[in-house]
Design a protein around this motif. Structure first.
Motif: not given
Lengths: 307, 353
Positions: B132-133, B208-216, B303-309
């Protein structure tokens, strides 16, 4: 600010007004107004400020205390001081005839008031000791009103964190141990939906009181969050903690909670756990751990339910 | 398909605001302190057709965070929304037969249930992931944290009522463990973890933590686990009552979805392409993005950071494969960018999770 106590102090306020009025009236009738050239602005401002401050003190004393002996004593003491200061202030505006008795006694009420106030403060100290005793199952060493939880009247999780920090240090140095217990109401969300949040809050408050009644002096109970309570028991081993946990659990599950005017009772169900700690971990880890124990108890209870 | 922006009044969340004001009242805080600066008045809230903008709601959250420091407001609100305050969406979810029904329903009623976050699904061999973003505007960490707490406690109260086995869910929050961890313990009876904060030598957080998604995350078997009160006819009934709200998409969601789509097709992404997609000039695009607290580069990096992580920590891909997936010309380039996004090398990040 909460003005709930003010209506109980009507007589005291009337006394205050009458005193101020009679002092002003006395000064006006005995003295003559000074010509404006003789007025000293700095003196007036200084003494006026002091007069105002004593009035403010009286107001705050009355706002924050229920009526009673200690309040009356504090009030009278402050009132006497106020009279002296007020006379001093009025001096700036009026000239009295030489050697008038009003100037002679002007300073007298202040020391009298201070003696009365000292007595009142001593009484207050005794009163506070009693209240501290009453509070002994909710607080230790440290008081911070902003950490109190409104719903239950217990301290909130922030307080238990501070206490844990102190306790862990203490236990590490003394090589002793302490125990924690945790209680969690079951189906509290469902209860809230069925009976409304007001009743949910009432239930929490009653459970909080029951926990306080069932722990020992020296233990402290806090509301952890939501429907979860935590109790810190210094110098307590696993067996004793277990015993107190069972007693408290029984007490809560025997609470016949009533909503509204009906006599139908709801018996709350509770999950509980306890564990003994030796001060080898940080407080965050200890909290994680005790919550882990609680989830475990919850799983066991659920399995028992389904079996 | 079009999008809406942070100042557009189209969020029907007056009930949420009423619940928040009630909570404040219980803590002896005046309603106008909660509504301060939001251009809303207490009398507006009783209007059932009231719609507010994201900007207004964001101001209310700011006030709540300031006036109610115990950190439980989001959790309380989240646990009170379901089912009655979600109206037909709540009813539809109430009758869901399994988790995949719930997910479909939430998608269908996205704008009603939770317009502030949007969902992207990913899956590995055994697990299903919902990421979630922020959908409308990229807000600061306090706001994002409030939204994440609100959303997860809402989900958990749904899951509890549907008797979903909560121990099979695990949530990863996009920020480090907060002070009021006790609320997480009490409200979220499932596994949860926090994202580590990486700090540079001066102690300033790089990531910056608001770059990451909430993950379930949950195992795939859970999708078809039969739930309590399941009734397919009733879901269909409630779903038909409200037309799908796919047309109501937040600005950030719109842009990010376009970027992800393009990235998957392995085509080049740049500001000019984006402006064309949105049928606006590059200058307008820049202005619009900055109104939503973000720049083109930040969004692209996000977008790319989230995918990479995700590929690194969940799919356990090696650097080479990730670099290829994300259209990097070579591994060195990818590693450099990764370090810039997260403050850590891919290997170091893998270790901290």
């Amino acid at each position: 600010m909460n003005f709930a106590f003010l209506p109980f102090h009507k007589t005291l306020f009337i006394t205050l007004l009458l005193t101020i009025a009679s002092v002003c009236f006395g000064a006006m009738s005995f003295g003559q107004l000074k010509p404006s050239s003789e007025l000293d602005v700095f003196d007036m401002a200084g003494e006026g400020g002091i007069t105002l401050m004593t009035l403010i003190w009286i107001f705050f004393t009355l706002v924050s205390r229920p009526s009673g002996r200690v309040t009356n004593l504090l009030f009278i003491g402050l009132l006497f001081t106020h009279v002296s200061v007020l006379l001093d202030f009025l001096d700036e505006f009026f000239i009295y005839p030489d050697q008038h008795w009003l100037t002679a006694i002007e300073a007298l009420p202040a020391p009298l008031g201070m003696i009365l106030m000292s007595i009142a403060l001593y009484q207050w100290h005794k009163e506070q000791t009693t209240i501290n005793h009453q509070l002994s199952r909710t607080e230790r060493f440290y008081r911070e009103h902003s950490l109190v939880d409104f719903t239950t009247g217990l301290y909130s999780a922030e307080y238990i964190k501070q206490q844990l920090k102190v306790e862990i240090n203490h236990v590490k140095n003394q090589q002793t141990f302490f125990s924690l217990m945790m209680f969690d109401l079951r189906h509290f969300a469902q209860f809230n939906q069925d009976y409304g949040y007001q009743h949910g809050d009432l239930l929490l408050r009653e459970v909080a009181q029951l926990i306080q009644m069932n722990i020992r002096d020296g233990d402290i109970a806090c509301r952890y969050a939501s429907d979860r309570f935590i109790v810190l028991m210094p110098n307590t081993n696993k067996n004793t903690a277990e015993e107190i946990e069972q007693q408290t659990k029984q007490a809560i599950e025997h609470l016949a909670f009533k909503y509204g005017q009906t006599s139908d009772a709801i018996y709350p169900k509770v999950i509980s756990c306890n564990h003994q700690y030796r001060g080898w971990h940080r407080y965050e880890e200890v909290l994680d751990d005790i919550n882990g124990h609680l989830s475990l108890s919850k799983q066991i209870a659920q399995q028992r339910c389904s079996a | 398909m079009s999008f809406f922006e942070q100042h557009e009044k189209n969020l029907a969340i007056s009930l949420w605001l009423i619940l928040l004001v009630d909570m404040a009242k219980k803590n002896h805080i005046a309603p106008d302190k909660i509504l301060k600066g939001s251009k809303l008045f207490l009398s507006d809230l009783s209007n059932p057709t009231l719609v507010v903008s994201h900007q207004q709601f964001s101001q209310v959250i700011h006030n709540i965070n300031k006036c109610l420091p115990h950190g439980n407001s989001a959790f309380l609100l989240g646990s009170r929304l379901y089912p009655s305050h979600l109206e037909s969406a709540g009813q539809a979810i109430f009758h869901a037969q399994n988790l995949s029904d719930i997910i479909v329903t939430i998608r269908h009623f996205h704008h009603q249930v939770f317009p502030f976050l949007f969902m992207r699904s990913e899956s590995s061999e055994q697990h299903q992931y919902c990421l979630f973003n922020q959908a409308i505007s990229r807000e600061n960490l306090h706001h994002y944290q409030f939204i994440c707490e609100l959303f997860t406690s809402l989900l958990i109260s749904i899951a509890k009522q549907k008797q979903l086995p909560l121990s099979r869910l695990s949530i990863r929050f996009p920020y480090p463990a907060p002070r009021h961890i006790e609320q997480y313990h009490s409200y979220l009876p499932c596994q949860f973890e926090f994202s580590p904060s990486s700090k540079n030598f001066t102690g300033i957080a790089i990531q910056q933590s608001n770059n990451l998604p909430l993950q379930i995350k949950f195992d795939k078997g859970l999708l078809s686990y039969p739930l309590a009160h399941g009734n397919p006819t009733l879901i269909a009934h409630y779903q038909q009552k409200v037309p799908s709200t796919t047309a109501n998409i937040g600005f950030i969601q719109y842009v990010m979805q376009k970027m992800v789509e393009r990235l998957q097709k392995k085509q080049e992404i740049n500001a000019q392409w984006l402006a064309e997609q949105l049928t606006m000039s590059q200058a307008t695009l820049k202005r619009k993005l900055s109104q939503h607290n973000v720049t083109y580069q930040q969004l692209f990096d996000m977008v790319r950071q989230q995918q990479a992580v995700f590929l690194l920590t969940e799919q356990h891909f090696n650097n080479e494969k990730i670099a290829r997936d994300l259209n990097f010309s070579d591994i060195t380039n990818f590693r450099r960018s990764f370090k810039r996004w997260t403050g850590l090398t891919p290997q170091a990040l893998k270790k901290v999770f």
